[in-house]
Design a protein around this motif. Structure first.
Motif, PDB file in Angstrom:
ATOM      1  N   THR A 124       0.845  -1.186   0.000  1.00  0.00           N
ATOM      2  CA  THR A 124       0.000   0.000   0.000  1.00  0.00           C
ATOM      3  C   THR A 124       0.883   1.240   0.000  1.00  0.00           C
ATOM      4  OG1 THR A 124      -1.712  -1.166   1.259  1.00  0.00           O
ATOM      5  CG2 THR A 124      -1.834   1.231   1.207  1.00  0.00           C
ATOM      6  N   LEU A 125       0.603   2.174  -0.885  1.00  0.00           N
ATOM      7  CA  LEU A 125       1.382   3.407  -0.961  1.00  0.00           C
ATOM      8  C   LEU A 125       0.941   4.390   0.123  1.00  0.00           C
ATOM      9  CD1 LEU A 125       1.462   3.959  -4.846  1.00  0.00           C
ATOM     10  CD2 LEU A 125       3.104   2.734  -3.390  1.00  0.00           C
ATOM     11  N   LYS A 126       1.643   5.504   0.199  1.00  0.00           N
ATOM     12  CA  LYS A 126       1.371   6.509   1.227  1.00  0.00           C
ATOM     13  C   LYS A 126      -0.043   7.061   1.142  1.00  0.00           C
ATOM     14  CE  LYS A 126       6.158   8.158   1.634  1.00  0.00           C
ATOM     15  NZ  LYS A 126       7.063   9.335   1.445  1.00  0.00           N
ATOM     16  N   ASP A 127      -0.603   7.074  -0.066  1.00  0.00           N
ATOM     17  CA  ASP A 127      -1.951   7.632  -0.219  1.00  0.00           C
ATOM     18  C   ASP A 127      -3.044   6.588  -0.026  1.00  0.00           C
ATOM     19  OD1 ASP A 127      -1.584   6.123  -2.490  1.00  0.00           O
ATOM     20  OD2 ASP A 127      -2.228   7.672  -3.903  1.00  0.00           O
ATOM     21  N   GLY A 128      -2.651   5.390   0.402  1.00  0.00           N
ATOM     22  CA  GLY A 128      -3.624   4.331   0.642  1.00  0.00           C
ATOM     23  C   GLY A 128      -3.932   3.474  -0.567  1.00  0.00           C
ATOM     24  N   ALA A 208       0.383  14.989  -7.093  1.00  0.00           N
ATOM     25  CA  ALA A 208      -0.085  16.364  -6.884  1.00  0.00           C
ATOM     26  C   ALA A 208      -1.576  16.436  -6.607  1.00  0.00           C
ATOM     27  CB  ALA A 208       0.265  17.213  -8.108  1.00  0.00           C
ATOM     28  N   GLY A 209      -2.257  15.277  -6.679  1.00  0.00           N
ATOM     29  CA  GLY A 209      -3.694  15.258  -6.420  1.00  0.00           C
ATOM     30  C   GLY A 209      -4.521  15.881  -7.510  1.00  0.00           C
ATOM     31  N   ARG A 210      -3.973  15.966  -8.725  1.00  0.00           N
ATOM     32  CA  ARG A 210      -4.679  16.641  -9.815  1.00  0.00           C
ATOM     33  C   ARG A 210      -5.236  15.678 -10.856  1.00  0.00           C
ATOM     34  NH1 ARG A 210      -0.204  20.341  -9.432  1.00  0.00           N
ATOM     35  NH2 ARG A 210       0.758  19.331 -11.230  1.00  0.00           N
ATOM     36  N   ASN A 211      -4.388  14.760 -11.315  1.00  0.00           N
ATOM     37  CA  ASN A 211      -4.805  13.887 -12.413  1.00  0.00           C
ATOM     38  C   ASN A 211      -5.040  12.473 -11.895  1.00  0.00           C
ATOM     39  OD1 ASN A 211      -4.414  15.909 -14.505  1.00  0.00           O
ATOM     40  ND2 ASN A 211      -2.223  15.658 -14.088  1.00  0.00           N
ATOM     41  N   SER A 212      -6.119  11.879 -12.335  1.00  0.00           N
ATOM     42  CA  SER A 212      -6.462  10.548 -11.857  1.00  0.00           C
ATOM     43  C   SER A 212      -5.621   9.488 -12.558  1.00  0.00           C
ATOM     44  CB  SER A 212      -7.952  10.273 -12.103  1.00  0.00           C
ATOM     45  OG  SER A 212      -8.231  10.308 -13.495  1.00  0.00           O
ATOM     46  N   ILE A 241      12.841   3.163 -12.139  1.00  0.00           N
ATOM     47  CA  ILE A 241      12.130   4.322 -12.678  1.00  0.00           C
ATOM     48  C   ILE A 241      10.794   4.457 -11.958  1.00  0.00           C
ATOM     49  CG2 ILE A 241      11.083   5.388 -14.703  1.00  0.00           C
ATOM     50  CD1 ILE A 241      12.960   3.737 -16.445  1.00  0.00           C
ATOM     51  N   THR A 242      10.571   5.616 -11.378  1.00  0.00           N
ATOM     52  CA  THR A 242       9.243   5.971 -10.880  1.00  0.00           C
ATOM     53  C   THR A 242       8.647   6.984 -11.845  1.00  0.00           C
ATOM     54  OG1 THR A 242       9.861   5.636  -8.556  1.00  0.00           O
ATOM     55  CG2 THR A 242       7.930   6.999  -8.988  1.00  0.00           C
ATOM     56  N   ALA A 243       7.434   6.737 -12.305  1.00  0.00           N
ATOM     57  CA  ALA A 243       6.784   7.692 -13.191  1.00  0.00           C
ATOM     58  C   ALA A 243       6.764   9.057 -12.501  1.00  0.00           C
ATOM     59  CB  ALA A 243       5.367   7.233 -13.506  1.00  0.00           C
ATOM     60  N   PRO A 244       7.248  10.112 -13.174  1.00  0.00           N
ATOM     61  CA  PRO A 244       7.378  11.419 -12.520  1.00  0.00           C
ATOM     62  C   PRO A 244       6.126  11.898 -11.800  1.00  0.00           C
ATOM     63  CG  PRO A 244       8.504  11.452 -14.627  1.00  0.00           C
ATOM     64  CD  PRO A 244       7.797  10.128 -14.546  1.00  0.00           C
ATOM     65  N   ARG A 245       4.965  11.624 -12.363  1.00  0.00           N
ATOM     66  CA  ARG A 245       3.735  12.139 -11.741  1.00  0.00           C
ATOM     67  C   ARG A 245       3.333  11.375 -10.484  1.00  0.00           C
ATOM     68  NH1 ARG A 245      -0.896   9.341 -14.840  1.00  0.00           N
ATOM     69  NH2 ARG A 245      -2.242  10.851 -13.793  1.00  0.00           N
ATOM     70  N   PHE A 246       4.051  10.273 -10.191  1.00  0.00           N
ATOM     71  CA  PHE A 246       3.732   9.504  -8.984  1.00  0.00           C
ATOM     72  C   PHE A 246       4.880   9.496  -7.976  1.00  0.00           C
ATOM     73  CE2 PHE A 246       1.113   7.553 -12.361  1.00  0.00           C
ATOM     74  CZ  PHE A 246      -0.138   7.855 -11.839  1.00  0.00           C
ATOM     75  N   ARG A 247       5.837  10.398  -8.160  1.00  0.00           N
ATOM     76  CA  ARG A 247       6.927  10.490  -7.193  1.00  0.00           C
ATOM     77  C   ARG A 247       6.407  11.010  -5.853  1.00  0.00           C
ATOM     78  NH1 ARG A 247      11.043  13.245 -11.535  1.00  0.00           N
ATOM     79  NH2 ARG A 247      11.771  11.302 -12.508  1.00  0.00           N
ATOM     80  N   GLY A 248       7.067  10.555  -4.782  1.00  0.00           N
ATOM     81  CA  GLY A 248       6.691  11.000  -3.449  1.00  0.00           C
ATOM     82  C   GLY A 248       5.654  10.133  -2.767  1.00  0.00           C
ATOM     83  N   LEU A 249       5.232   9.049  -3.417  1.00  0.00           N
ATOM     84  CA  LEU A 249       4.216   8.160  -2.837  1.00  0.00           C
ATOM     85  C   LEU A 249       4.814   6.903  -2.212  1.00  0.00           C
ATOM     86  CD1 LEU A 249       1.449   8.332  -5.614  1.00  0.00           C
ATOM     87  CD2 LEU A 249       1.576   9.628  -3.466  1.00  0.00           C
ATOM     88  N   GLY A 250       6.142   6.764  -2.278  1.00  0.00           N
ATOM     89  CA  GLY A 250       6.788   5.588  -1.694  1.00  0.00           C
ATOM     90  C   GLY A 250       7.066   4.470  -2.686  1.00  0.00           C
ATOM     91  N   ILE A 251       6.926   4.753  -3.967  1.00  0.00           N
ATOM     92  CA  ILE A 251       7.143   3.719  -4.988  1.00  0.00           C
ATOM     93  C   ILE A 251       8.610   3.315  -5.054  1.00  0.00           C
ATOM     94  CG2 ILE A 251       7.015   3.232  -7.472  1.00  0.00           C
ATOM     95  CD1 ILE A 251       4.554   5.110  -7.517  1.00  0.00           C
ATOM     96  N   GLY A 252       9.523   4.297  -4.969  1.00  0.00           N
ATOM     97  CA  GLY A 252      10.943   3.984  -5.004  1.00  0.00           C
ATOM     98  C   GLY A 252      11.361   3.086  -3.865  1.00  0.00           C
ATOM     99  N   ARG A 253      10.892   3.355  -2.664  1.00  0.00           N
ATOM    100  CA  ARG A 253      11.232   2.510  -1.510  1.00  0.00           C
ATOM    101  C   ARG A 253      10.664   1.101  -1.678  1.00  0.00           C
ATOM    102  NH1 ARG A 253      13.322   3.181   3.297  1.00  0.00           N
ATOM    103  NH2 ARG A 253      13.539   5.403   2.835  1.00  0.00           N
TER     104      ARG A 253
END
Length: 339
Positions: A124-128, A208-212, A241-253
């Motif tokens: 589960t990512l940071k955003d659930g 960024a909470g903008r695009n689904s 590679i983490t898709a740029p628009r999904f960085r910061g959600l914990g995918i790299g870790r």
């Protein structure tokens, strides 16, 4: 072209046979070989010549010889050059020089039977949002429905190619400067051994909470393969590679953790990352936090986007001793083949 090589060989052979002082013919022999080497990059070349036998081997000339020397006796002429002459097999299945930057196009499922206890791995990512780490899915012609509903964009090979080229154009974290022109070229690099995607199991939003984003979307990908050939092939390399628009959600870790467990269970003894750029702060922090050792520093290593004109970034080398990884890493029991 083969006739040209044979002509050069015959001249070399003649020089060895007829000169009273073999050393006096060496400049001529060198001249003929250098001329031929400049005309082709991949043709049969004489390995040795004698009065009764010619031996050939297939070689690849990465560029014309920068230095040439020859020795001669009454029966043999030996050619040497300081240019890298790499043995090259015309059969992909016999390739012996697969390293971190080259390989034979495949499906990314090399030794996948050793990971049935681990893959697919759900988290589960940071955003659930629920995701899974799994092998790349590819749709063969037999998988396409009669109405042709399976498009390239839905094939994870093409999703991986698109992510790779996006990161190359970004120019901040990988050494490549040119796009991969087609999916097979990319497969030779990314899918030559074992590779994975991070696939969304739920709909959600970008970082960024903008695009689904939609269920089944590829949020990131990574590979595991030997960093070096032959006697050093127990040391693996990884590319992430983490898709740029999904960085910061914990995918790299998530990818880093699964990489460690999967690499160990695939039989690698250690991991070494060649180029972790100092300016890629997120990557540096990630590998430090996962317990990788920074074992090398290479200054002036890379011309990256975002730096001052003429500035070259520093690269770090990171190592992990996989033999010290706990057997139940990630909370999953030992691999059946390791018990």
């Amino acid at each position: 072209m083969i006739l040209l090589w044979r002509s050069a060989i015959n001249r070399l052979h003649s020089g060895a046979r007829h000169c009273m002082n073999p050393a006096r013919s060496l400049p001529t022999a060198a001249h003929h070989f250098h001329h031929v080497a400049q005309t082709t990059r991949h043709e049969p070349a004489a390995a040795t010549t004698s009065s009764s036998q010619l031996k050939y081997s297939t070689i690849t000339l990465s560029h014309p010889p920068s230095h040439f020397s020859a020795t001669a006796s009454s029966s043999t002429i030996k050619l040497t050059t300081s240019t890298n002459l790499q043995q090259h097999s015309t059969l992909p299945s016999q390739r012996q020089f697969t390293t971190a930057y080259q390989g034979t196009p495949s499906d990314g499922k090399h030794n996948s039977h050793l990971l049935t206890h681990l893959i697919p791995y759900q988290s589960t990512l940071k955003d659930g949002r629920r995701v899974e780490v799994d092998f790349f899915r590819h749709s063969s012609p037999n998988d396409i429905s009669p109405n042709g509903s399976m498009e390239e964009e839905e094939d994870e090979w093409f999703a991986g190619l698109a992510l790779m080229n996006l990161i190359i154009r970004e120019g901040r974290s990988w050494p490549f400067e040119e796009d991969f022109e087609n999916v097979d070229d990319w497969r030779g690099y990314f899918l030559s051994h074992t590779a994975f995607v991070v696939r969304a199991l739920d709909n959600g939003m970008d970082a960024a909470g903008r695009n689904s984003s939609s269920q089944g979307e590829v949020l990131g990908c990574f590979y595991i393969k030997p960093n070096f050939p032959g006697r050093c092939s127990h040391i693996c390399n990884g590319g992430f590679i983490t898709a740029p628009r999904f960085r910061g959600l914990g995918i790299g870790r998530l990818m880093g953790n699964v990489f460690l467990r999967a690499a160990r269970d695939l039989g690698y003894k250690s991991s070494y990352f060649n180029l972790v750029f100092k300016s890629n702060v997120g990557s540096v922090k990630l590998w430090d936090s996962l317990g990788f050792q920074r074992v090398s520093t290479l200054e002036n290593a890379a011309r990256l986007e975002g730096l001052e004109d003429g500035e070259l970034d520093t690269a770090y080398g990171y190592r992990y001793d996989l033999e010290k990884l706990p057997d139940d890493y990630l909370g999953i029991g030992p691999a059946p083949h390791r018990k």
